[in-house]
Motif scaffolding. Structure first.
Motif, PDB file in Angstrom:
ATOM      1  N   GLU A 160      64.000  91.788  51.828  1.00  0.00           N
ATOM      2  CA  GLU A 160      64.373  92.437  53.070  1.00  0.00           C
ATOM      3  C   GLU A 160      64.540  91.405  54.188  1.00  0.00           C
ATOM      4  OE1 GLU A 160      65.352  95.363  53.560  1.00  0.00           O
ATOM      5  OE2 GLU A 160      64.815  96.301  51.647  1.00  0.00           O
ATOM      6  N   LYS A 163      67.798  89.554  53.541  1.00  0.00           N
ATOM      7  CA  LYS A 163      68.946  90.343  54.003  1.00  0.00           C
ATOM      8  C   LYS A 163      69.061  90.310  55.526  1.00  0.00           C
ATOM      9  CE  LYS A 163      70.686  95.104  54.127  1.00  0.00           C
ATOM     10  NZ  LYS A 163      70.484  96.493  53.655  1.00  0.00           N
ATOM     11  N   SER A 179      75.625  96.772  51.370  1.00  0.00           N
ATOM     12  CA  SER A 179      74.905  95.801  50.545  1.00  0.00           C
ATOM     13  C   SER A 179      73.990  96.534  49.579  1.00  0.00           C
ATOM     14  CB  SER A 179      74.088  94.842  51.424  1.00  0.00           C
ATOM     15  OG  SER A 179      73.083  95.566  52.127  1.00  0.00           O
ATOM     16  N   PHE A 181      70.680  95.561  46.364  1.00  0.00           N
ATOM     17  CA  PHE A 181      69.929  94.588  45.589  1.00  0.00           C
ATOM     18  C   PHE A 181      70.211  94.842  44.112  1.00  0.00           C
ATOM     19  CE2 PHE A 181      67.102  94.985  49.424  1.00  0.00           C
ATOM     20  CZ  PHE A 181      67.400  93.722  49.933  1.00  0.00           C
ATOM     21  N   LEU A 191      70.772  89.739  46.411  1.00  0.00           N
ATOM     22  CA  LEU A 191      71.456  90.536  47.417  1.00  0.00           C
ATOM     23  C   LEU A 191      72.951  90.428  47.186  1.00  0.00           C
ATOM     24  CD1 LEU A 191      71.638  92.124  50.146  1.00  0.00           C
ATOM     25  CD2 LEU A 191      71.686  89.883  51.276  1.00  0.00           C
ATOM     26  N   ILE A 193      76.416  91.649  48.974  1.00  0.00           N
ATOM     27  CA  ILE A 193      76.834  92.180  50.273  1.00  0.00           C
ATOM     28  C   ILE A 193      78.324  91.995  50.478  1.00  0.00           C
ATOM     29  CG2 ILE A 193      76.292  90.008  51.479  1.00  0.00           C
ATOM     30  CD1 ILE A 193      75.300  91.807  53.840  1.00  0.00           C
TER      31      ILE A 193
END
Length: 229
Positions: A160, A163, A179, A181, A191, A193
């Motif tokens: 997190e 990101k 995005s 995971f 990640l 995105i």
């Protein structure tokens, strides 16, 4: 018939084929038809399987903050649109008169027009108007849709925070998109995105280098897919 669903490969194939030759679900501008279809898609279409749906999905991300103000009927379901749709488009498929093709501009009038002083004056006026119109056209900025993989060091990396650090990078000409995971094995996730970039303003390599400066979280980055808008 219309669209069926946006989860199965069959449903996404319908959407992919539909937007293969269209920028929007109906008409020439984004509308509530695009909003309804977009909201039914729970996972980003895979670019290798559904490249046109992937392009349309990421293009619509750039309008996400304007969804409520787009024209159209918000009460319709997404399945009301798609192949063999008999209803009129939200945005009539009629190009504005101001955007007539250059090929259709009659610079010199009819072949039968008499070559007198009045005809010569008319030629000059039309040519001047044509040149003014051409000079006033602004070429739209070239844009690309990209999908980027950002790989952490291990399964203990705070994804997190990773990101947050990535989307915290803000540049003129850069719009971050959806995005997710994605598991890569051994309990590690990366990640993935999406983004839309203006090619003249944002260097993808420079952006990757900047993301990789976060050495506490980022091991490496890879471009998964890239397509011109």
């Amino acid at each position: 018939m219309g669209f069926t669903d946006f989860v199965s490969d069959a449903g996404l194939t319908l959407l992919n084929n539909w937007v293969k030759t269209r920028s929007y679900i109906v008409g020439y501008t984004p509308s509530q038809a695009d909003v309804k279809v977009f909201q039914q898609i729970k996972t980003i279409p895979a670019p290798e399987k559904f490249p046109y749906a992937w392009r349309w999905y990421n293009h619509m991300l750039t309008f996400e903050s304007e969804f409520s103000s787009l024209p159209g009927d918000p009460s319709k379901e997404a399945t009301a649109y798609g192949p063999e749709q008999s209803e009129l488009p939200v945005n009539p498929a009629k190009a504005p008169a101001a955007e007539e093709d250059d090929d259709e501009v009659d610079l010199f009038g009819s072949d039968d027009e008499e070559e007198d002083a009045a005809a010569e004056k008319l030629k000059a006026e039309r040519l001047a108007e044509y040149n003014k119109k051409k000079a006033g056209k602004v070429k739209p900025a070239a844009k690309s849709i990209c999908t980027l993989d950002v790989k952490p060091w291990d399964d203990e990396t705070d994804l997190e925070q990773l990101k947050a650090n990535v989307i915290g990078i803000q540049k003129d000409g850069l719009v971050w998109g959806a995005s997710q995971f994605v598991a890569v094995g051994f309990g590690i996730k990366k990640l993935q995105i999406n983004m839309v970039i203006e090619d003249e303003k944002v260097s993808l390599q420079d952006l990757q280098d900047e993301i990789e400066l976060d050495e506490d979280h980022v091991q490496s980055t890879d471009v998964v897919a890239m397509q011109k808008l």
